[in-house]
Structure formats: structure tokens, C-alpha cells
Write a protein that holds these residues in place. Sequence first.
Motif, PDB file in Angstrom:
ATOM      1  N   GLY A   1      -0.888  -6.101  -7.788  1.00 30.14           N
ATOM      2  CA  GLY A   1       0.283  -6.200  -7.176  1.00 30.14           C
ATOM      3  C   GLY A   1       1.107  -5.068  -6.533  1.00 30.14           C
ATOM      4  N   GLU A   2       0.770  -3.986  -7.387  1.00 28.29           N
ATOM      5  CA  GLU A   2       1.393  -2.585  -6.786  1.00 28.29           C
ATOM      6  C   GLU A   2       0.523  -2.240  -5.682  1.00 28.29           C
ATOM      7  OE1 GLU A   2       1.692   0.331  -9.851  1.00 28.29           O
ATOM      8  OE2 GLU A   2       2.619  -1.156 -11.217  1.00 28.29           O
TER       9      GLU A   2
ATOM     10  N   SER B   1       4.127  -1.669   2.564  1.00 27.34           N
ATOM     11  CA  SER B   1       5.445  -0.787   2.366  1.00 27.34           C
ATOM     12  C   SER B   1       5.813  -0.383   3.625  1.00 27.34           C
ATOM     13  CB  SER B   1       5.258   0.183   1.435  1.00 27.34           C
ATOM     14  OG  SER B   1       4.044   1.040   1.791  1.00 27.34           O
ATOM     15  N   GLU B   2       7.072   0.453   3.764  1.00 26.41           N
ATOM     16  CA  GLU B   2       7.296   1.096   4.816  1.00 26.41           C
ATOM     17  C   GLU B   2       6.121   2.313   5.435  1.00 26.41           C
ATOM     18  OE1 GLU B   2      10.937   2.736   4.490  1.00 26.41           O
ATOM     19  OE2 GLU B   2      12.154   1.170   3.962  1.00 26.41           O
ATOM     20  N   ALA B   3       5.657   2.894   4.567  1.00 32.38           N
ATOM     21  CA  ALA B   3       4.330   3.624   4.885  1.00 32.38           C
ATOM     22  C   ALA B   3       3.279   3.173   5.722  1.00 32.38           C
ATOM     23  CB  ALA B   3       3.715   4.304   3.473  1.00 32.38           C
ATOM     24  N   ALA B   4       3.059   1.790   5.554  1.00 28.55           N
ATOM     25  CA  ALA B   4       2.126   0.805   6.281  1.00 28.55           C
ATOM     26  C   ALA B   4       2.822   0.756   7.439  1.00 28.55           C
ATOM     27  CB  ALA B   4       1.676  -0.191   5.564  1.00 28.55           C
TER      28      ALA B   4
ATOM     29  N   LYS C   1      -1.501   5.702  -7.537  1.00 33.35           N
ATOM     30  CA  LYS C   1      -2.255   6.369  -8.291  1.00 33.35           C
ATOM     31  C   LYS C   1      -3.407   5.519  -8.874  1.00 33.35           C
ATOM     32  CE  LYS C   1       0.766   6.169 -12.577  1.00 33.35           C
ATOM     33  NZ  LYS C   1       1.315   7.027 -13.437  1.00 33.35           N
ATOM     34  N   TYR C   2      -3.675   4.460  -8.527  1.00 33.61           N
ATOM     35  CA  TYR C   2      -4.750   3.570  -9.207  1.00 33.61           C
ATOM     36  C   TYR C   2      -5.956   3.569  -8.242  1.00 33.61           C
ATOM     37  CZ  TYR C   2      -0.973   2.802 -12.354  1.00 33.61           C
ATOM     38  OH  TYR C   2       0.060   2.953 -13.366  1.00 33.61           O
ATOM     39  N   VAL C   3      -6.008   4.132  -7.420  1.00 34.43           N
ATOM     40  CA  VAL C   3      -7.121   4.355  -6.437  1.00 34.43           C
ATOM     41  C   VAL C   3      -7.794   5.767  -6.520  1.00 34.43           C
ATOM     42  CG1 VAL C   3      -7.962   4.438  -4.000  1.00 34.43           C
ATOM     43  CG2 VAL C   3      -6.898   2.571  -4.847  1.00 34.43           C
ATOM     44  N   PRO C   4      -9.181   6.339  -6.652  1.00 30.64           N
ATOM     45  CA  PRO C   4      -9.341   7.546  -6.572  1.00 30.64           C
ATOM     46  C   PRO C   4      -8.931   8.247  -5.486  1.00 30.64           C
ATOM     47  CG  PRO C   4     -11.311   6.509  -7.403  1.00 30.64           C
ATOM     48  CD  PRO C   4      -9.945   5.367  -6.869  1.00 30.64           C
ATOM     49  N   LYS C   5      -8.230   9.450  -5.353  1.00 33.43           N
ATOM     50  CA  LYS C   5      -7.697  10.351  -4.434  1.00 33.43           C
ATOM     51  C   LYS C   5      -8.828  10.776  -3.549  1.00 33.43           C
ATOM     52  CE  LYS C   5      -3.197  11.763  -5.654  1.00 33.43           C
ATOM     53  NZ  LYS C   5      -2.170  13.290  -5.994  1.00 33.43           N
TER      54      LYS C   5
ATOM     55  N   ASN D   1      -2.911  10.152   1.765  1.00 28.00           N
ATOM     56  CA  ASN D   1      -1.977  10.839   2.497  1.00 28.00           C
ATOM     57  C   ASN D   1      -0.594  10.316   2.395  1.00 28.00           C
ATOM     58  OD1 ASN D   1      -3.935  12.756   3.080  1.00 28.00           O
ATOM     59  ND2 ASN D   1      -4.436  11.810   5.086  1.00 28.00           N
ATOM     60  N   ASN D   2      -0.370   8.768   2.500  1.00 32.74           N
ATOM     61  CA  ASN D   2       1.040   8.423   2.766  1.00 32.74           C
ATOM     62  C   ASN D   2       1.754   7.807   1.728  1.00 32.74           C
ATOM     63  OD1 ASN D   2       0.730   8.436   5.864  1.00 32.74           O
ATOM     64  ND2 ASN D   2      -1.402   7.710   5.263  1.00 32.74           N
ATOM     65  N   THR D   3       0.976   7.605   0.377  1.00 35.87           N
ATOM     66  CA  THR D   3       1.752   6.982  -0.668  1.00 35.87           C
ATOM     67  C   THR D   3       1.363   7.499  -1.942  1.00 35.87           C
ATOM     68  OG1 THR D   3      -0.021   5.595  -1.709  1.00 35.87           O
ATOM     69  CG2 THR D   3       0.945   4.762   0.568  1.00 35.87           C
TER      70      THR D   3
END
Length: 496
Positions: free
Chosen positions: A292-293, A300-303, A209-213, A204-206
Motif C-alpha cells: 500500500g505504501e 503522491s505529489e512527487a509523481a 525504502k522498501y525497494v533497493p536504491k 531520486n524523488n521519494t
Amino acid sequence: MAGDANTTKLAQAEFAGTEWSRSQLETIIQTIKPEYFKGKRWFGSKSREIKSLALLDFALLSEQPAPMGLVLLEITYAEGAPEQYHLPLLLELTGQKQENNSSRDLVTTMGQLKVYDAFSDDTFCKLWYKSIYQNRQLKSEKGDFSFIALPGSIEQPEVETLKRITTEQSNTSVIFNSKLIMKGFRKLAAGLNPDLEIPLFLTNNTNFKYVPKLAGYVEYQQESGPIVSMGLIQDFVKNEGDVYVYSLDRVRDYFRQVAQSETSAKGEIAAQAEKFAAYYAVSARRLGQITGELHATLASEAAQSQPDFAPQLISEADVQHWEKAISELIERVLANICQQLDNYAAELRPPLEAVVSHKEAYLKLVNQLEILKQLGVSKIRYHGDYHLGQVLKTGEDFVILDFEGEPARSLEERRARHCCLKDVAGMLRSFNYAAYSILFEEQARLGQAEAQAKNLEEWAQAWENMARQAFLQGYRDATAGHQGSKFLPDSAEAFG
């Protein structure tokens, strides 16, 4: 288990209906034997003596073709705290015919009534899927079950194909239409399960793309209580298997090249190992970048705008808590080694004694955690149980799974922020497991004497070192330009 045996026998002999009610379900539950739970991969307390089962709450999902629904149980043990589990049930009279039932899991029987784990029934799983698609709300006796779909995330309203995952441990998983995968949580706790919470935040916030949506989820809430996560549906990622199996295959390839090499001199092994493992080094570096990403995204700012995700400066209390927990673990492990030393083979005792002899050095390293506070490092949300088996290989890239954390820890612990280097350490340890697993294979194949003559352990250590350095290089590359909260020490010396 507690309960009147005569009453249970009478119920089994006379009962033949399929009424979905509290009294009915309570009667059924009293006939479930402790052995049923002990035989399930998703049941985590196999060593504990079950004293009793109690019905907490329930809701009917459908009456056709047979009554089936959600059932929450409390399991009480002879010692220790009770636990809550989700055991959805399907009630069927002898002679009733259902489709696709060959793999259904029989929980108990009562006269003419057969009671199944509903997750093992295709019709129930399809209803679970469709209920999420429809954003269905179910009123229960004590609260509500909510099936929630993320907007635009589920394209097909019906299930055309269904495939079960048979390797699950703590949960139950089913693939729908080769596009989405359901994960039904079995052991429950008050509060959001991080395996739902973190993918929901990332979806919802980022743009990570390396985690299943996440596509949808199921939750339960009592009228006066916290939310309980029941399960989720997320994208099914086509893959070539988990990275631990992939790594084992690459280490086998590496040792095949070692077998053909004339090199056995210690000084030359490192250079040759770099050449033999060059392909895996690329993979390890890429995995480090993606890791690392992930951490950079969680800092990040989203958090910052999310109360349960905003990074927090590591405090003196945090450092003391972590140092105490790690030191106690070291003391416990080393004490156990000492107690069991005589039970080990003679050739294993000297290295184990060497490990024990370095206790003070280990404890001294633990005391260095103070530098995290001194350098103003923040604790963030993180994976919590990170190793090669939690990552899928997808071509040249990877997808990270299973944010549930260590199953043995409390939900509060698994949702807590931490120094993200704990994830990094978990992955570095996983490289060690991969290297030594195949080393042991080679030693068994060749014999200890020949393996020692060829310095195979040093070859294994060289592979491990190469994988670790490549992973750390990728990790540093990905986190070097981070603009949000400082979640890593800002000096190479402190990082190492």
C-alpha cells in the motif's frame, strides 16, 4: 540460419585474429548456432525458429587482457517480429590465459579464436562496474553507450569480491563487494525499462525504502533514436530469500499442526486455522502495508511532477480496453480447457467442467470495471508482475524487486499506467499458489482418500483466506490516509 555455409567454414578454418571491428564481429556472429540461444535462461523465444542474426551496433570496452565489449544483435525469426538482444563478447586466442575463467560461457569458435559471453567473465563485469563509477561514455558506430552513476551512490572504485546469481531468468546479475548488485538486461527495446525507471524515480524523488536504491545504470542511444536501457546497479539487500519460498515453509508448518489436530469438522476449521497461521498473518499484514505504501508513493505529489509518472483519471477508453483484454483472455483459457478436457484424468474433469460452466459469471464480473471511471479513480505506475516471488524477506520486513513487468508484454504495455489493484490481485493469487502447492504435497504423501477425510483442501482454503484478509487489512491501513490522487475506490463495497 541464413548465410553461406562454405564462407562460414572458411572463416572458421583460417581466422585466428582478435580484431574488434564490424567485419570481424559480423563474421563471428554468423557462426553462432541457434542452439546457443535456445539453451539460455535469458532467451525468451525458445519456441521460435531463428532465421538469422545481424549486428546492430557495438563498442569496445577494453583491449586488455583480451578484446571485450558491448554487442547489440537483431534476431530474425521465421515468423513474427524480430527481437533485439545484448550479447557482450570477449575474443580470446587459444592459449591465452585469463584469471577466474572456469565458469565462462563459450558462444562460438573460429579456428584459434574462442568467443565468450563477456558477462560470464569476471574482468568484463569489473569493467562494467568501474565504467559506471567513472561515468564513462563510449562512442559506438551508430550512437553512444553511457555509464551513469548516481552521485554518492558507489563508494568503492574497485571490485574486491564478485558473486554471480545463478537463478536469473531474463537478465544477468552479479553481486559486487557484497554491497551492490548489477543487472544486465538481455532482451532490449526502445525506451526506458521500468525495472530501471521506477527504482530511479523512487530513489531520486521519494523516501520509500522498501525497494533497493539505484546506484547507477547503463543506456544506449542511437544518434536519431530513443534511449535503450542496458542495465543497472542497485543496493544489494541482505535477505533470507524470496517470500514465496518463505510462504511455502510456513504452509508446511501449518499443515504439521493440522496433522496433530483432532479437528476435521468444517465449521471448526476456520477458527483453528486462524490460530495455526497466526504468525504468517502478521507477515501478510506487513506485506500488505508495504504494498500500500508503494502504491501511495507512486500516486503522491512527487509523481505529479513527472510526466511519465503523473496519475491519470481512468477513462472510458481505458475501461473498454481492459474489459476487452480480460474477456478475450477468459474466452481463450476456457476454450483451451474445453479442447483439452479429454486429455485430463477422469477425476479432474468435473471441476474443470464446473469452471467452464461459469463463463458468463466471469464475464459479468469483468463488466464491473466501469465503476473505476464512475468513482473518479486514477491509474498510476505500478509493479506489473507482482507476486510472492518478487519480494525478499528481510527480518520482519520486505523488499520489493523486479519492476520489469510481465516479460511477454511489450515495453509500451509494461510502462503503461494501470489500476494498481492489478498488483493486489496478483499477490492474492500468489497466496493461492502457495496454499495449493503444499496441499498437493500433503495429498501425495497421505493419499487422496485420507487427505479428503481430513478435509485438507478446506484447511488449505482457510490458510489462503487468512493470508488474503491479513494482506488486504494491511493494504487498507496503509492507503487509508492517502492525500494525493485517488488511486483506489473510496468505498469498501467497491474495493471488494
